[in-house]
Design a protein around this motif. Sequence first.
Motif, PDB file in Angstrom:
ATOM      1  N   ILE A 112       0.837  -1.193   0.000  1.00 11.20           N
ATOM      2  CA  ILE A 112       0.000   0.000   0.000  1.00 11.20           C
ATOM      3  C   ILE A 112       0.878   1.252   0.000  1.00 11.20           C
ATOM      4  O   ILE A 112       0.656   2.178  -0.791  1.00 11.20           O
ATOM      5  CB  ILE A 112      -0.949   0.003   1.216  1.00 11.20           C
ATOM      6  N   MET A 113       1.882   1.283   0.845  1.00  8.52           N
ATOM      7  CA  MET A 113       2.777   2.446   0.911  1.00  8.52           C
ATOM      8  C   MET A 113       3.550   2.619  -0.394  1.00  8.52           C
ATOM      9  O   MET A 113       3.748   3.742  -0.856  1.00  8.52           O
ATOM     10  CB  MET A 113       3.744   2.315   2.100  1.00  8.52           C
ATOM     11  N   THR A 114       3.967   1.523  -0.987  1.00 12.04           N
ATOM     12  CA  THR A 114       4.678   1.594  -2.265  1.00 12.04           C
ATOM     13  C   THR A 114       3.779   2.205  -3.339  1.00 12.04           C
ATOM     14  O   THR A 114       4.222   3.055  -4.114  1.00 12.04           O
ATOM     15  CB  THR A 114       5.166   0.199  -2.695  1.00 12.04           C
ATOM     16  N   ALA A 115       2.524   1.796  -3.375  1.00 11.15           N
ATOM     17  CA  ALA A 115       1.577   2.342  -4.357  1.00 11.15           C
ATOM     18  C   ALA A 115       1.372   3.837  -4.143  1.00 11.15           C
ATOM     19  O   ALA A 115       1.378   4.621  -5.098  1.00 11.15           O
ATOM     20  CB  ALA A 115       0.247   1.600  -4.274  1.00 11.15           C
ATOM     21  N   LEU A 116       1.207   4.232  -2.903  1.00  8.72           N
ATOM     22  CA  LEU A 116       0.998   5.655  -2.605  1.00  8.72           C
ATOM     23  C   LEU A 116       2.238   6.480  -2.932  1.00  8.72           C
ATOM     24  O   LEU A 116       2.134   7.583  -3.482  1.00  8.72           O
ATOM     25  CB  LEU A 116       0.574   5.836  -1.149  1.00  8.72           C
ATOM     26  N   HIS A 117       3.405   5.950  -2.627  1.00 15.32           N
ATOM     27  CA  HIS A 117       4.647   6.663  -2.957  1.00 15.32           C
ATOM     28  C   HIS A 117       4.886   6.729  -4.462  1.00 15.32           C
ATOM     29  O   HIS A 117       5.547   7.650  -4.935  1.00 15.32           O
ATOM     30  CB  HIS A 117       5.849   6.019  -2.262  1.00 15.32           C
ATOM     31  N   ALA A 118       4.342   5.772  -5.195  1.00 14.89           N
ATOM     32  CA  ALA A 118       4.496   5.765  -6.657  1.00 14.89           C
ATOM     33  C   ALA A 118       3.550   6.752  -7.328  1.00 14.89           C
ATOM     34  O   ALA A 118       3.674   7.020  -8.518  1.00 14.89           O
ATOM     35  CB  ALA A 118       4.252   4.362  -7.203  1.00 14.89           C
ATOM     36  N   GLY A 119       2.603   7.290  -6.567  1.00 13.78           N
ATOM     37  CA  GLY A 119       1.721   8.305  -7.129  1.00 13.78           C
ATOM     38  C   GLY A 119       0.248   8.001  -7.060  1.00 13.78           C
ATOM     39  O   GLY A 119      -0.570   8.802  -7.510  1.00 13.78           O
ATOM     40  N   ALA A 120      -0.138   6.844  -6.516  1.00 15.39           N
ATOM     41  CA  ALA A 120      -1.564   6.548  -6.382  1.00 15.39           C
ATOM     42  C   ALA A 120      -2.192   7.517  -5.386  1.00 15.39           C
ATOM     43  O   ALA A 120      -1.575   7.878  -4.387  1.00 15.39           O
ATOM     44  CB  ALA A 120      -1.765   5.111  -5.918  1.00 15.39           C
ATOM     45  N   ASP A 121      -3.422   7.926  -5.681  1.00 11.91           N
ATOM     46  CA  ASP A 121      -4.147   8.810  -4.778  1.00 11.91           C
ATOM     47  C   ASP A 121      -4.907   8.030  -3.711  1.00 11.91           C
ATOM     48  O   ASP A 121      -5.235   8.571  -2.660  1.00 11.91           O
ATOM     49  CB  ASP A 121      -5.148   9.658  -5.573  1.00 11.91           C
ATOM     50  N   ASP A 122      -5.194   6.754  -4.008  1.00 11.34           N
ATOM     51  CA  ASP A 122      -5.957   5.931  -3.083  1.00 11.34           C
ATOM     52  C   ASP A 122      -5.621   4.470  -3.345  1.00 11.34           C
ATOM     53  O   ASP A 122      -5.090   4.121  -4.413  1.00 11.34           O
ATOM     54  CB  ASP A 122      -7.460   6.175  -3.276  1.00 11.34           C
ATOM     55  N   PHE A 123      -5.929   3.627  -2.371  1.00 10.91           N
ATOM     56  CA  PHE A 123      -5.700   2.184  -2.477  1.00 10.91           C
ATOM     57  C   PHE A 123      -6.949   1.488  -1.970  1.00 10.91           C
ATOM     58  O   PHE A 123      -7.375   1.727  -0.837  1.00 10.91           O
ATOM     59  CB  PHE A 123      -4.485   1.775  -1.633  1.00 10.91           C
ATOM     60  N   LEU A 124      -7.547   0.667  -2.819  1.00  9.08           N
ATOM     61  CA  LEU A 124      -8.761  -0.052  -2.458  1.00  9.08           C
ATOM     62  C   LEU A 124      -8.463  -1.548  -2.455  1.00  9.08           C
ATOM     63  O   LEU A 124      -7.989  -2.092  -3.450  1.00  9.08           O
ATOM     64  CB  LEU A 124      -9.879   0.262  -3.455  1.00  9.08           C
ATOM     65  N   ALA A 125      -8.709  -2.197  -1.324  1.00 13.02           N
ATOM     66  CA  ALA A 125      -8.413  -3.619  -1.183  1.00 13.02           C
ATOM     67  C   ALA A 125      -9.540  -4.474  -1.758  1.00 13.02           C
ATOM     68  O   ALA A 125     -10.715  -4.193  -1.525  1.00 13.02           O
ATOM     69  CB  ALA A 125      -8.209  -3.956   0.286  1.00 13.02           C
ATOM     70  N   LYS A 126      -9.153  -5.508  -2.517  1.00 16.23           N
ATOM     71  CA  LYS A 126     -10.115  -6.509  -3.000  1.00 16.23           C
ATOM     72  C   LYS A 126     -10.281  -7.555  -1.916  1.00 16.23           C
ATOM     73  O   LYS A 126      -9.296  -7.921  -1.291  1.00 16.23           O
ATOM     74  CB  LYS A 126      -9.596  -7.199  -4.263  1.00 16.23           C
ATOM     75  N   PRO A 127     -11.441  -8.062  -1.689  1.00 14.81           N
ATOM     76  CA  PRO A 127     -12.719  -7.669  -2.292  1.00 14.81           C
ATOM     77  C   PRO A 127     -13.237  -6.382  -1.651  1.00 14.81           C
ATOM     78  O   PRO A 127     -12.889  -6.043  -0.527  1.00 14.81           O
ATOM     79  CB  PRO A 127     -13.638  -8.846  -1.965  1.00 14.81           C
ATOM     80  N   PHE A 128     -14.086  -5.680  -2.371  1.00 16.47           N
ATOM     81  CA  PHE A 128     -14.635  -4.426  -1.887  1.00 16.47           C
ATOM     82  C   PHE A 128     -16.115  -4.369  -2.234  1.00 16.47           C
ATOM     83  O   PHE A 128     -16.596  -5.098  -3.096  1.00 16.47           O
ATOM     84  CB  PHE A 128     -13.903  -3.228  -2.504  1.00 16.47           C
ATOM     85  N   SER A 129     -16.822  -3.481  -1.571  1.00 17.38           N
ATOM     86  CA  SER A 129     -18.239  -3.305  -1.891  1.00 17.38           C
ATOM     87  C   SER A 129     -18.375  -2.269  -3.004  1.00 17.38           C
ATOM     88  O   SER A 129     -17.511  -1.398  -3.166  1.00 17.38           O
ATOM     89  CB  SER A 129     -19.011  -2.837  -0.655  1.00 17.38           C
ATOM     90  N   ARG A 130     -19.439  -2.371  -3.745  1.00 11.59           N
ATOM     91  CA  ARG A 130     -19.688  -1.410  -4.822  1.00 11.59           C
ATOM     92  C   ARG A 130     -19.832  -0.003  -4.240  1.00 11.59           C
ATOM     93  O   ARG A 130     -19.367   0.971  -4.829  1.00 11.59           O
ATOM     94  CB  ARG A 130     -20.931  -1.806  -5.603  1.00 11.59           C
ATOM     95  N   ASN A 131     -20.451   0.101  -3.048  1.00  7.38           N
ATOM     96  CA  ASN A 131     -20.624   1.415  -2.414  1.00  7.38           C
ATOM     97  C   ASN A 131     -19.277   2.046  -2.063  1.00  7.38           C
ATOM     98  O   ASN A 131     -19.091   3.252  -2.219  1.00  7.38           O
ATOM     99  CB  ASN A 131     -21.481   1.299  -1.157  1.00  7.38           C
ATOM    100  N   GLU A 132     -18.341   1.240  -1.570  1.00  8.10           N
ATOM    101  CA  GLU A 132     -17.023   1.776  -1.230  1.00  8.10           C
ATOM    102  C   GLU A 132     -16.296   2.236  -2.493  1.00  8.10           C
ATOM    103  O   GLU A 132     -15.706   3.323  -2.519  1.00  8.10           O
ATOM    104  CB  GLU A 132     -16.189   0.726  -0.493  1.00  8.10           C
ATOM    105  N   LEU A 133     -16.343   1.430  -3.536  1.00  9.55           N
ATOM    106  CA  LEU A 133     -15.725   1.814  -4.809  1.00  9.55           C
ATOM    107  C   LEU A 133     -16.311   3.124  -5.310  1.00  9.55           C
ATOM    108  O   LEU A 133     -15.584   4.053  -5.652  1.00  9.55           O
ATOM    109  CB  LEU A 133     -15.926   0.713  -5.853  1.00  9.55           C
ATOM    110  N   THR A 134     -17.624   3.218  -5.319  1.00  7.77           N
ATOM    111  CA  THR A 134     -18.310   4.409  -5.814  1.00  7.77           C
ATOM    112  C   THR A 134     -17.934   5.646  -5.000  1.00  7.77           C
ATOM    113  O   THR A 134     -17.609   6.694  -5.558  1.00  7.77           O
ATOM    114  CB  THR A 134     -19.836   4.206  -5.760  1.00  7.77           C
TER     115      THR A 134
END
Length: 157
Positions: A90-112
């Motif tokens: 997660i930290m690697t993704a954020l440091h690479a420039g991601a604005d957010d990190f969503l863990a699978k599996p996730f709910s459609r409401n959380e994604l939205t």
Amino acid sequence: MPTVLIADDEVDHRELLTLALHRLGYDVVTAGDSATALARLTAGGIDAALIDVRMPGGSGIELCRQIRSSPETELLPIMVVSADVHRHQIMTALHAGADDFLAKPFSRNELTSRLEALLRIRPSVAARSAAAARAALLATRHAIVEEPTPVPYRHTA
């Protein structure tokens, strides 16, 4: 409606995300690998990207770095979506420039909710122009080497 890029090597994941986003009114563009995703992003018209970490031809983390290093895409909202939820990943993704990190599996409401939040904070065209102008100004300042103004010598006796 905004257009979202879904970059995931799993066809089932792309199809499920596409279906969910279409139902919410989003336009969707998909890619099964990093190279295709980058090509679609640089072609323009994408408002946000949902990127899986593991993909052929380069990871989603590397894709984030490439997106952030290009003037055409550097301000694009990016959400990394992955089943790999180790803190380091997660930290690697954020440091690479991601604005957010969503863990699978996730709910459609959380994604939205998270996608809508990313799109709300998306920089406007004016902000992009201002950022480009600031970058040009800084580059110009660093390129100019100022010589000190000579002070005339006065001999006093």
